[in-house]
Design an enzyme around this catalytic site. Structure first.
Site, PDB file in Angstrom:
ATOM      1  N   GLY A 215       0.811  -1.205   0.000  1.00  0.00           N
ATOM      2  CA  GLY A 215       0.000   0.000   0.000  1.00  0.00           C
ATOM      3  C   GLY A 215       0.848   1.260   0.000  1.00  0.00           C
ATOM      4  O   GLY A 215       1.928   1.317  -0.610  1.00  0.00           O
ATOM      5  N   SER A 216       0.382   2.246   0.729  1.00  0.00           N
ATOM      6  CA  SER A 216       1.023   3.560   0.675  1.00  0.00           C
ATOM      7  C   SER A 216       2.411   3.605   1.289  1.00  0.00           C
ATOM      8  O   SER A 216       3.142   4.578   1.084  1.00  0.00           O
ATOM      9  CB  SER A 216       0.130   4.605   1.347  1.00  0.00           C
ATOM     10  OG  SER A 216      -1.057   4.793   0.602  1.00  0.00           O
TER      11      SER A 216
END
Length: 491
Positions: A215-216
């Site tokens: 993810g981020s």
């Protein structure tokens, strides 16, 4: 009469020679085949006829040996078994060994030639030196903080010392007690079946053997590639980033959960985790440069051992630019272990250098004499020092002004990055909560710890799980445990 005595003596000598030849033939030529015969129990009996060496954490053994009084005499025991299971693994009379018990088996079992002070004497007597000890790099307080922080949730924590690569914590939950598998009776077989049939997979080491979409948190890698490529020269200058962002060559529009992401500066985009800004940056950097950046941090490395093997993290850098955009925000086919993401945070903390992580500080004989020591570890510069300095600034902003406020430690400098990774068919699965971070205490010349936390809590509602809300407090507890350890922890 004398002639008969001479004949009898010669015959006796002949018999003696025949006996010696037969013995030599059995021991030298046939010995290996007999030794490897499954019906020969002598090697197994010999393996367990003396106590196994110890695995130590902070100077304290977390393993032991119990005298059963049976033919396979000594059985492995564990102190705080579930806490250290992802590190020790198990040593089973029935199912073999895993993790450190396997990687350091020759030392622990006493079969490593380096343990013998007089190897020829042991060869002559067919004896074996006492099992040696394995001293780990773990920080006991950090290990406990990670384990207690995860609690009943499914997930993993990895923590490393940026300046050296020493692994300070390695936790996976749910866990299990390796002592259940030590012996060879019916209870061991029942425990083996139960653990393997458990859908929660308690024997899976999620810290090093499970990969997740990061993810981020992967935006740290994308930001490093963009800064090194000169695509961003001013952290506060607006970027040409529409919101929503239409993925190149497709009709799919990428949106943000945060507000004010259109043309956001890199600083603001990093603090608010704007998908559109980093997806476009990844496309602008290009597949080849993104692949080189990811590989520099350790992605796609099939040979990483700590000393047991680590499942490779992957970044495939697809030629399709729409897929590249998603890969650059830690989605699509990008996958990472928690240990890999701890290495990413450590590289930022250590001026852009990646050090090979390691778990064994040294091995010793039973009396404490050193057999081998870790020594200096390989290091590679994966980004410019100026880029690393800018990333430290950005990660500090996440903690002071962004989504990572739950990781703040009074009096310490903390940098972090949150992540909420989508997965499942149509991204319908409960998102994984990520947080990667590093911390530098008061009086420290450099950051002392880098941490990665992932939580995959199937029981949580989708709206209740986030990197900042779920994973950051765990990372904070681990970092505090290390910072409160005086100086560099010495096992």
């Amino acid at each position: 009469m004398t002639r008969h005595i001479r004949h009898a003596a010669a015959f006796c000598v002949l018999l003696l020679v025949a006996l010696l030849v037969n013995t030599a033939w059995l021991q030298v030529l046939q010995g290996p085949s007999y030794g490897g015969n499954p019906a020969n129990r002598r090697p197994t009996i010999a393996r367990y006829e003396q106590p196994r060496g110890e695995i130590l954490v902070g100077g304290r053994p977390v393993t032991g040996s119990r005298d059963t009084g049976e033919q396979l005499r000594y059985e492995r025991t564990y102190a705080d078994g579930p806490l250290y299971a992802p590190v020790t693994g198990f040593a089973s009379q029935r199912y073999g060994t895993t993790f450190l018990e396997h990687a350091e088996d020759r030392v622990l079992a006493g079969t490593d030639p380096m343990l013998a002070g007089f190897p020829l004497w042991h060869d002559f007597t067919r004896g074996r030196p006492a099992g040696g000890n394995v001293v780990t790099t773990l920080n006991a307080a950090a290990q406990r903080a990670a384990f207690d922080g995860l609690g009943a949730r499914k997930g993993a924590v990895a923590a490393v010392e940026p300046a050296t690569g020493r692994i300070l914590a390695l936790v996976s939950t749910p866990s299990y007690d390796p002592a259940e598998l030590s012996g060879n009776g019916p209870a061991v077989a029942a425990a083996w079946a139960r653990l393997n049939d458990d859908p929660e997979k308690p024997m899976l080491n999620r810290a090093v053997r499970q990969t997740y979409p990061p993810g981020s948190t992967f935006k740290v890698v994308t930001a490093a590639a963009a800064l090194d490529a000169g695509l961003v020269t001013d952290l506060d200058a607006p970027t040409d980033s529409p919101d929503p962002y239409r993925l190149p060559g497709s009709t799919t529009r990428l949106v943000n959960e945060a507000d004010d992401c259109e043309n956001a500066s890199l600083r603001l985009a990093f603090e608010r985790s704007c998908n559109t800004v980093f997806a476009k940056l990844g496309v602008d950097v290009g597949a080849q440069a993104m692949r080189q950046a990811a590989e520099g941090f350790g992605f796609d490395d099939p040979d990483l051992k700590v000393p047991f093997s680590v499942t490779p993290s992957t970044f495939d850098a697809p030629a399709d630019r729409a897929q590249l955009a998603l890969s650059s925000i830690g989605q699509y086919n990008t996958r990472a272990t928690p240990l890999q993401m701890a290495m990413v945070a450590a590289a930022v903390a250590d001026g852009g250098q990646v050090r090979v992580p390691y778990l064994v500080e040294r091995t010793t004989r039973r009396g404490g004499d050193i057999v081998s020591a870790a020594g200096s570890q390989p290091v590679r510069q994966v980004m410019r020092a100026t880029t690393a300095a800018r990333l430290r600034e950005l990660m500090c902003g996440v903690v002071t002004d962004g989504t990572g406020g739950n990781a703040a430690i009074p009096g310490a400098v903390v940098g972090g990055k949150t992540g909420t990774a989508q997965h499942g068919v149509g991204n319908t699965g409960t998102p994984y909560a990520w947080f990667i971070s590093w911390a530098q205490g008061v009086g420290d010349m450099a950051p002392r710890v880098a941490v990665a936390v992932v939580v995959e809590d199937a029981s949580a509602r989708r709206g209740d799980i986030s990197g900042g809300g779920t994973a950051a407090p765990i990372a904070k507890a681990v970092m505090e445990a290390v910072l409160h350890t005086p100086g560099t922890p010495v096992p």
